[in-house]
Design a protein around this motif. Structure first.
Motif, PDB file in Angstrom:
ATOM      1  N   ASP A 118       0.772  -1.243   0.000  1.00 44.15           N
ATOM      2  CA  ASP A 118       0.000   0.000   0.000  1.00 44.15           C
ATOM      3  C   ASP A 118       0.806   1.297   0.000  1.00 44.15           C
ATOM      4  OD1 ASP A 118      -1.888  -1.943   0.309  1.00 44.15           O
ATOM      5  OD2 ASP A 118      -2.912  -1.020   1.982  1.00 44.15           O
ATOM      6  N   LYS A 119       1.714   1.467   0.941  1.00 41.92           N
ATOM      7  CA  LYS A 119       2.381   2.760   1.103  1.00 41.92           C
ATOM      8  C   LYS A 119       3.676   2.865   0.318  1.00 41.92           C
ATOM      9  CE  LYS A 119      -0.935   3.306   3.997  1.00 41.92           C
ATOM     10  NZ  LYS A 119      -1.458   1.948   3.919  1.00 41.92           N
ATOM     11  N   THR A 120       4.141   1.762  -0.286  1.00 42.83           N
ATOM     12  CA  THR A 120       5.451   1.787  -0.937  1.00 42.83           C
ATOM     13  C   THR A 120       5.428   2.530  -2.262  1.00 42.83           C
ATOM     14  OG1 THR A 120       5.125  -0.375  -1.998  1.00 42.83           O
ATOM     15  CG2 THR A 120       6.104  -0.370   0.190  1.00 42.83           C
ATOM     16  N   VAL A 121       4.427   2.300  -3.098  1.00 46.48           N
ATOM     17  CA  VAL A 121       4.348   3.013  -4.378  1.00 46.48           C
ATOM     18  C   VAL A 121       4.177   4.516  -4.149  1.00 46.48           C
ATOM     19  CG1 VAL A 121       3.003   3.302  -6.493  1.00 46.48           C
ATOM     20  CG2 VAL A 121       3.601   1.000  -5.688  1.00 46.48           C
ATOM     21  N   PRO A 122       3.255   4.955  -3.271  1.00 48.44           N
ATOM     22  CA  PRO A 122       3.202   6.398  -2.996  1.00 48.44           C
ATOM     23  C   PRO A 122       4.518   6.953  -2.478  1.00 48.44           C
ATOM     24  CG  PRO A 122       1.266   5.302  -2.113  1.00 48.44           C
ATOM     25  CD  PRO A 122       2.195   4.214  -2.563  1.00 48.44           C
ATOM     26  N   ALA A 123       5.159   6.256  -1.550  1.00 45.83           N
ATOM     27  CA  ALA A 123       6.431   6.738  -1.001  1.00 45.83           C
ATOM     28  C   ALA A 123       7.471   6.880  -2.096  1.00 45.83           C
ATOM     29  CB  ALA A 123       6.921   5.782   0.082  1.00 45.83           C
ATOM     30  N   GLN A 124       7.547   5.899  -2.992  1.00 45.93           N
ATOM     31  CA  GLN A 124       8.535   5.957  -4.060  1.00 45.93           C
ATOM     32  C   GLN A 124       8.260   7.095  -5.030  1.00 45.93           C
ATOM     33  OE1 GLN A 124       8.269   1.847  -5.457  1.00 45.93           O
ATOM     34  NE2 GLN A 124      10.217   1.384  -4.467  1.00 45.93           N
ATOM     35  N   LEU A 125       6.993   7.303  -5.386  1.00 43.96           N
ATOM     36  CA  LEU A 125       6.669   8.390  -6.307  1.00 43.96           C
ATOM     37  C   LEU A 125       6.857   9.752  -5.651  1.00 43.96           C
ATOM     38  CD1 LEU A 125       3.562   6.912  -8.170  1.00 43.96           C
ATOM     39  CD2 LEU A 125       5.919   7.127  -9.004  1.00 43.96           C
ATOM     40  N   MET A 126       6.583   9.849  -4.356  1.00 39.94           N
ATOM     41  CA  MET A 126       6.850  11.094  -3.639  1.00 39.94           C
ATOM     42  C   MET A 126       8.346  11.401  -3.657  1.00 39.94           C
ATOM     43  SD  MET A 126       4.296  10.230  -0.465  1.00 39.94           S
ATOM     44  CE  MET A 126       4.852  11.506   0.680  1.00 39.94           C
ATOM     45  N   GLY A 127       9.162  10.394  -3.316  1.00 42.64           N
ATOM     46  CA  GLY A 127      10.602  10.597  -3.284  1.00 42.64           C
ATOM     47  C   GLY A 127      11.171  10.899  -4.648  1.00 42.64           C
ATOM     48  N   ALA A 128      10.735  10.155  -5.662  1.00 43.42           N
ATOM     49  CA  ALA A 128      11.242  10.379  -7.011  1.00 43.42           C
ATOM     50  C   ALA A 128      10.813  11.738  -7.550  1.00 43.42           C
ATOM     51  CB  ALA A 128      10.759   9.264  -7.934  1.00 43.42           C
ATOM     52  N   ALA A 129       9.578  12.154  -7.219  1.00 46.72           N
ATOM     53  CA  ALA A 129       9.112  13.468  -7.663  1.00 46.72           C
ATOM     54  C   ALA A 129      10.000  14.571  -7.107  1.00 46.72           C
ATOM     55  CB  ALA A 129       7.668  13.684  -7.228  1.00 46.72           C
ATOM     56  N   SER A 130      10.418  14.426  -5.852  1.00 48.97           N
ATOM     57  CA  SER A 130      11.289  15.433  -5.244  1.00 48.97           C
ATOM     58  C   SER A 130      12.716  15.344  -5.774  1.00 48.97           C
ATOM     59  CB  SER A 130      11.285  15.259  -3.722  1.00 48.97           C
ATOM     60  OG  SER A 130      10.008  15.514  -3.187  1.00 48.97           O
ATOM     61  N   ALA A 131      13.158  14.135  -6.117  1.00 48.48           N
ATOM     62  CA  ALA A 131      14.518  13.969  -6.632  1.00 48.48           C
ATOM     63  C   ALA A 131      14.655  14.492  -8.054  1.00 48.48           C
ATOM     64  CB  ALA A 131      14.929  12.499  -6.568  1.00 48.48           C
ATOM     65  N   GLY A 132      13.622  14.320  -8.866  1.00 44.64           N
ATOM     66  CA  GLY A 132      13.556  15.004 -10.147  1.00 44.64           C
ATOM     67  C   GLY A 132      14.205  14.343 -11.343  1.00 44.64           C
TER      68      GLY A 132
END
Length: 572
Positions: A118-132
């Motif tokens: 559940d929380k892993t895909v959102p966490a990864q997309l949040m982190g990747a969005a910030s990393a750019g």
């Protein structure tokens, strides 16, 4: 390999030292000069949803090598819903920070994000969005269904159904133990339209995952082939400089919200999409989302709103077929990780054959969107209800509040035979929001009091400032904002107050005069964190000090984009 070098005062020496160490692993200069694709490995012995991670990593590596790149895997935190105390939501932001910082720290040209639970895909997309940097999502895939006494079963909607029967005295200790071994047929994420399946499907709809990649079950050849194709495409993303912000646009988020509704998807999807959008400078407008809901029918016939499972959705054509059913309601010019627009991808995936999993617009599972947004004096910041999984007779309801102050109070009293409660009452649970718990656990699925369950009661109106699993069903109002622990009106509801729920009017109100509500607010001297003592140190303190309310994704304030770029969905 020259990206992001440690600073020793001599860049040449920094690169020399880096290459010396990596060559100790057997790499040649030819290998080190190639496009570097990082592969986020979230495998863990405590995470059966990611039980195929090792095989997926190998398949992704094969794809990267076939495209001429250099694949390098690296680990991050792994979260599983059942193995994350106090709740995986509490740790989602930590995983996002881990993902972001590792992407920034390593010399990567692109990154493949492998997640599922559940929380892993959102966490990864949040982190990747910030990393750019260029990024592509690969989900682990759903589990296979199991069988019990001739009936097809799957986690976790059926888990809840059997447990409800056990609480109601319909099945005994021996049978609940027996069925426990039959509900999960393999590794992989829940086989129904819970949060994991929802995030897999909306990731594909947003264009951040390959077309057709959301639905292949975890242990199938289709899943391994998708992984190989994902690795190959990651090399192309790096060559084209196709960064994540060019994929996750306003159009992409609007498509995601539309598909969330058509899926009959998890209410958690709104929180997670708000968090991902917030990293890129967008807010989710709940009122416009509700307008979108009114014109978007539920088309996917999966539990808990329907009757099928994820492997059936895959055989029926998966997300591309659903997108074609919604084609005229989507932003078809949205760019995807293939380098082509969503419309161009759908042009090549027009399949039509008889099936009952993905319905047509003239034969929906539910006529309007699966989720409704509520306002009222109990939820000035908003609340939501998964109306497609609610009891129709309870969508308009007025009842006496039976209040539980926190999870401990609920556990202590809910099954007490002396509890003053009837089936017409409204169960209210406070202090399970982002700050109150902390971490906003999935405790909003308040169990039916045992004495009522034994009398055959299957559903009641239930209200909280927490969340519930996307696999759950019932007339359950969630994400009440502001939460009780920060002084929201829910904090001041008392047992005996009359509460009114109206889905048609989109209202949630406690029927007490405004002056009485103000008097209770003024008389309250308990502070803002009634459920827990203020944390003294560590991540717990950071969480309580920085977490936002549900409508902003329960992300940390300091992680959201500094510049706000707009709201989604856009007003029409």
């Amino acid at each position: 390999m020259a990206k992001g070098l440690p600073n020793y005062g001599d860049p040449g020496f920094s690169l020399f030292l880096r290459k010396a160490f990596i060559k100790g692993a057997g790499y040649t200069d030819d290998a080190l000069d190639r496009t570097v694709v990082g592969i986020v490995d979230t495998g863990s012995g405590f995470n059966p949803c990611h039980g195929n991670a090792a095989q997926l990593v190998e398949a992704v590596k094969r794809g990267v090598l076939l495209a001429g790149g250099l694949p390098v895997e690296f680990p991050t935190i792994s979260l599983h819903e059942s193995f994350s105390n106090p709740t995986s939501m509490y740790l989602r932001n930590l995983m996002s920070m881990d993902t972001e910082e590792m992407i920034k720290a390593l010399p990567l040209d692109a990154v493949v994000l492998i997640g599922g639970c559940d929380k892993t895909v959102p966490a990864q997309l949040m982190g990747a969005a910030s990393a750019g940097i260029p990024a592509i999502q690969l989900v682990t895939g759903s589990m296979l269904t199991g069988g019990y006494r001739g009936r097809r079963v799957g986690a976790c909607t059926d888990c809840r159904a059997y447990w409800g029967s056990y609480r109601g005295g319909e099945i005994d200790d021996a049978e609940i133990t027996e069925v426990n071994s039959r509900l999960v047929g393999s590794v992989g994420t829940c086989s129904v339209m819970g949060t994991a399946s929802t995030m897999a499907c909306v990731s594909e709809a947003m264009g951040i995952a390959l077309p057709g990649s959301a639905t292949p079950p975890a242990v199938t050849a289709d899943r391994a082939r998708v992984a190989e194709e994902t690795g190959r495409r990651a090399v192309g993303l790096a060559a084209e400089g196709l960064t994540i912000d060019r994929i996750l646009t306003e159009d992409a988020f609007e498509n995601a919200l539309r598909v969330l509704l058509a899926l009959g998807g998890s209410t958690n999807g709104i929180v997670h999409l708000a968090a991902i959008a917030g990293r890129l400078g967008f807010d989710i407008d709940l009122d416009t989302f509700d307008a979108l809901s009114r014109e978007t029918p539920v088309l996917v016939n999966l539990k808990p709103a329907g009757s099928h499972y994820m492997e059936d959705l895959h055989r029926a054509g998966g997300v591309p077929r659903l997108l074609n059913e919604l084609r005229d309601q989507l932003n078809l010019d949205a760019l995807t990780v293939t380098g082509r627009t969503l419309g161009e991808e759908l042009d090549e995936r027009r399949e039509d054959f008889p099936q009952d999993v993905i319905r047509t617009r003239d034969n929906p599972v539910y006529a309007s969107g699966g989720i409704a947004v509520l306002r009222g004096n109990l939820a000035p910041g908003g609340a939501i209800v998964k109306q497609a999984a609610a009891s129709p007779e309870l969508l308009e309801h007025r009842g006496r509040a039976v209040v539980f102050e926190n999870s401990a109070d609920l556990a202590r009293r809910i099954d007490d035979d002396d509890l003053d409660v009837t089936a017409d009452d409204v169960l209210v649970l406070k202090n399970i929001g982002p700050v109150g718990a902390p971490g906003m656990p999935e405790a909003g699925y308040i169990p039916i009091p045992k004495k009522l369950a034994r009398a055959g009661v299957k559903d009641m109106v239930r209200i909280s400032d927490g969340r519930m699993s996307g696999t759950a069903a019932g007339t359950i109002v969630l994400h009440v904002s502001p939460e009780a622990a920060v002084g929201g009106p829910l904090k001041h509801v008392r047992t005996g107050d009359m509460v009114r729920l109206s889905i048609s009017e989109r209202r949630l109100d406690v029927e007490i005069p405004p002056e009485e509500l103000r008097r209770r607010e003024q008389a309250d001297t308990s502070g803002t964190t009634a459920a827990v003592e203020p944390p003294e140190r560590g991540y717990a303190r950071l969480f309580v000090e920085q977490v936002t309310q549900a409508e902003h994704g329960c992300d940390f304030r300091f992680l959201r984009a500094r510049e706000q770029r707009g709201s989604v969905p856009r007003a029409r």
